[in-house]
Design a protein around this motif. Sequence first.
Motif, PDB file in Angstrom:
ATOM      1  N   MET A   1      14.731   7.008   7.836  1.00 20.27           N
ATOM      2  CA  MET A   1      15.515   6.490   8.964  1.00 20.27           C
ATOM      3  C   MET A   1      14.755   6.725  10.258  1.00 20.27           C
ATOM      4  SD  MET A   1      19.406   7.421  10.175  1.00 20.27           S
ATOM      5  CE  MET A   1      18.944   8.966  10.953  1.00 20.27           C
ATOM      6  N   THR A   2      14.813   5.743  11.153  1.00 23.42           N
ATOM      7  CA  THR A   2      14.198   5.856  12.471  1.00 23.42           C
ATOM      8  C   THR A   2      15.259   5.618  13.549  1.00 23.42           C
ATOM      9  OG1 THR A   2      13.608   3.506  12.466  1.00 23.42           O
ATOM     10  CG2 THR A   2      11.974   5.050  11.605  1.00 23.42           C
ATOM     11  N   ILE A   3      14.857   5.751  14.801  1.00 19.56           N
ATOM     12  CA  ILE A   3      15.749   5.473  15.933  1.00 19.56           C
ATOM     13  C   ILE A   3      15.407   4.095  16.484  1.00 19.56           C
ATOM     14  CG2 ILE A   3      16.500   6.196  18.224  1.00 19.56           C
ATOM     15  CD1 ILE A   3      17.352   8.039  15.922  1.00 19.56           C
ATOM     16  N   HIS A   4      16.412   3.260  16.667  1.00 18.31           N
ATOM     17  CA  HIS A   4      16.186   1.907  17.149  1.00 18.31           C
ATOM     18  C   HIS A   4      15.666   1.930  18.586  1.00 18.31           C
ATOM     19  CE1 HIS A   4      17.062  -2.286  18.286  1.00 18.31           C
ATOM     20  NE2 HIS A   4      16.939  -2.519  16.990  1.00 18.31           N
ATOM     21  N   LYS A   5      14.833   0.945  18.897  1.00 17.68           N
ATOM     22  CA  LYS A   5      14.210   0.884  20.223  1.00 17.68           C
ATOM     23  C   LYS A   5      15.219   0.775  21.358  1.00 17.68           C
ATOM     24  CE  LYS A   5      13.520  -4.138  19.863  1.00 17.68           C
ATOM     25  NZ  LYS A   5      12.521  -5.234  19.837  1.00 17.68           N
ATOM     26  N   GLU A   6      16.409   0.200  21.077  1.00 22.36           N
ATOM     27  CA  GLU A   6      17.422   0.049  22.118  1.00 22.36           C
ATOM     28  C   GLU A   6      17.971   1.397  22.591  1.00 22.36           C
ATOM     29  OE1 GLU A   6      18.183  -2.551  23.716  1.00 22.36           O
ATOM     30  OE2 GLU A   6      17.255  -4.107  22.491  1.00 22.36           O
ATOM     31  N   GLY A   7      17.806   2.452  21.774  1.00 25.12           N
ATOM     32  CA  GLY A   7      18.403   3.725  22.129  1.00 25.12           C
ATOM     33  C   GLY A   7      17.431   4.790  22.594  1.00 25.12           C
ATOM     34  N   ARG A   8      16.134   4.506  22.524  1.00 23.11           N
ATOM     35  CA  ARG A   8      15.162   5.570  22.777  1.00 23.11           C
ATOM     36  C   ARG A   8      15.207   6.104  24.210  1.00 23.11           C
ATOM     37  NH1 ARG A   8      10.524   2.294  19.434  1.00 23.11           N
ATOM     38  NH2 ARG A   8      11.436   2.631  17.361  1.00 23.11           N
ATOM     39  N   ILE A   9      15.255   5.229  25.203  1.00 22.12           N
ATOM     40  CA  ILE A   9      15.305   5.686  26.598  1.00 22.12           C
ATOM     41  C   ILE A   9      16.623   6.394  26.878  1.00 22.12           C
ATOM     42  CG2 ILE A   9      15.356   4.931  29.000  1.00 22.12           C
ATOM     43  CD1 ILE A   9      13.417   2.724  28.259  1.00 22.12           C
ATOM     44  N   LEU A  10      17.729   5.813  26.396  1.00 21.24           N
ATOM     45  CA  LEU A  10      19.039   6.431  26.604  1.00 21.24           C
ATOM     46  C   LEU A  10      19.099   7.815  25.986  1.00 21.24           C
ATOM     47  CD1 LEU A  10      22.004   6.360  27.480  1.00 21.24           C
ATOM     48  CD2 LEU A  10      22.525   5.169  25.339  1.00 21.24           C
ATOM     49  N   LEU A  11      18.563   7.954  24.779  1.00 22.98           N
ATOM     50  CA  LEU A  11      18.578   9.252  24.108  1.00 22.98           C
ATOM     51  C   LEU A  11      17.723  10.273  24.845  1.00 22.98           C
ATOM     52  CD1 LEU A  11      18.381   8.020  20.421  1.00 22.98           C
ATOM     53  CD2 LEU A  11      20.213   9.418  21.382  1.00 22.98           C
ATOM     54  N   LEU A  12      16.578   9.845  25.359  1.00 26.11           N
ATOM     55  CA  LEU A  12      15.712  10.759  26.107  1.00 26.11           C
ATOM     56  C   LEU A  12      16.389  11.210  27.406  1.00 26.11           C
ATOM     57  CD1 LEU A  12      13.030  12.193  26.504  1.00 26.11           C
ATOM     58  CD2 LEU A  12      12.121  10.074  27.515  1.00 26.11           C
ATOM     59  N   VAL A  13      16.962  10.252  28.145  1.00 21.73           N
ATOM     60  CA  VAL A  13      17.642  10.586  29.399  1.00 21.73           C
ATOM     61  C   VAL A  13      18.839  11.487  29.134  1.00 21.73           C
ATOM     62  CG1 VAL A  13      18.962   9.635  31.335  1.00 21.73           C
ATOM     63  CG2 VAL A  13      16.857   8.506  30.574  1.00 21.73           C
ATOM     64  N   SER A  14      19.608  11.174  28.099  1.00 21.32           N
ATOM     65  CA  SER A  14      20.784  11.984  27.757  1.00 21.32           C
ATOM     66  C   SER A  14      20.385  13.410  27.385  1.00 21.32           C
ATOM     67  CB  SER A  14      21.551  11.347  26.598  1.00 21.32           C
ATOM     68  OG  SER A  14      22.014  10.070  26.926  1.00 21.32           O
ATOM     69  N   LEU A  15      19.300  13.547  26.613  1.00 24.95           N
ATOM     70  CA  LEU A  15      18.834  14.872  26.209  1.00 24.95           C
ATOM     71  C   LEU A  15      18.415  15.704  27.415  1.00 24.95           C
ATOM     72  CD1 LEU A  15      18.102  16.843  23.932  1.00 24.95           C
ATOM     73  CD2 LEU A  15      15.846  15.750  23.826  1.00 24.95           C
ATOM     74  N   LEU A  16      17.652  15.095  28.323  1.00 25.12           N
ATOM     75  CA  LEU A  16      17.219  15.814  29.522  1.00 25.12           C
ATOM     76  C   LEU A  16      18.406  16.225  30.385  1.00 25.12           C
ATOM     77  CD1 LEU A  16      14.086  13.681  30.516  1.00 25.12           C
ATOM     78  CD2 LEU A  16      14.111  15.969  29.508  1.00 25.12           C
ATOM     79  N   PHE A  17      19.367  15.319  30.535  1.00 27.89           N
ATOM     80  CA  PHE A  17      20.552  15.616  31.348  1.00 27.89           C
ATOM     81  C   PHE A  17      21.344  16.775  30.751  1.00 27.89           C
ATOM     82  CE2 PHE A  17      25.159  15.040  31.873  1.00 27.89           C
ATOM     83  CZ  PHE A  17      25.258  15.193  33.255  1.00 27.89           C
ATOM     84  N   LEU A  18      21.550  16.740  29.430  1.00 28.17           N
ATOM     85  CA  LEU A  18      22.339  17.792  28.782  1.00 28.17           C
ATOM     86  C   LEU A  18      21.615  19.137  28.815  1.00 28.17           C
ATOM     87  CD1 LEU A  18      23.735  15.775  25.745  1.00 28.17           C
ATOM     88  CD2 LEU A  18      24.989  16.518  27.770  1.00 28.17           C
ATOM     89  N   ILE A  19      20.290  19.118  28.685  1.00 27.76           N
ATOM     90  CA  ILE A  19      19.527  20.367  28.776  1.00 27.76           C
ATOM     91  C   ILE A  19      19.644  20.968  30.171  1.00 27.76           C
ATOM     92  CG2 ILE A  19      17.187  21.329  28.806  1.00 27.76           C
ATOM     93  CD1 ILE A  19      16.511  19.430  26.503  1.00 27.76           C
TER      94      ILE A  19
END
Length: 218
Positions: A1-19
């Motif tokens: 399983m991989t992460i779809h390209k539509e979610g990669r930026i959102l996931l990165l931004v969300s991770l940084l924000f939550l950290i």
Amino acid sequence: MTIHKEGRILLLVSLLFLIILNGILFNFFAAPWTWIVLVISVVFYLLILQFFRNPYRLLTKADLQVIAPADGKVVVIEEVIETEYFNTPRRQVSIFMSPINVHINRTPIEGMVQYFKYHAGKYLVAWHPKASTENERTTLVIKSNSGTEILLRQIAGALAKRIRWYIAEGQLVSQGQEFGFIKFGSRVDLFLPLDAKILVNLGDKTKGGVTVIAELTK
């Protein structure tokens, strides 16, 4: 399983924000509730992560079979008048995509894109009777190698307010090819010839690119 390209930026931004958020809370607030925020943050991130998952699929390939364009649940099987392209009776099969489904959309047949159009619109709940004609949506018509035309419609819902597509008129597409993505749940409609043999029932669960929805006569 991989992460779809539509979610990669959102996931990165969300991770940084939550950290950053949890780092601030733990450094400046020594309180039990900071652990609650941490747990909520982890659950929230995991939900977003699973939404953008792109699992490996062994795709179904068959000339006279119409393959499911999306993961979800069959919520409509009925004869209707399709008014945008055919203006004739068609067999409609609709698949509702909940937030927990894979949201990749795939082409149901092999052929050429005869027609494509994006429509701005409302954001009624996906199961609303007028969602197919009034919501934000795209309409895609694929002509098979034998000449049969299938209409496919991506429909935004109350939460899904971002439809993405990767095709254009005149493009050749293969069966099961990824052609779009709907963010955060919605619906996909298929409009088939009346003589197509429907192989699913209301309430059936579908897998995009795998489940056979119908068989064509040609």
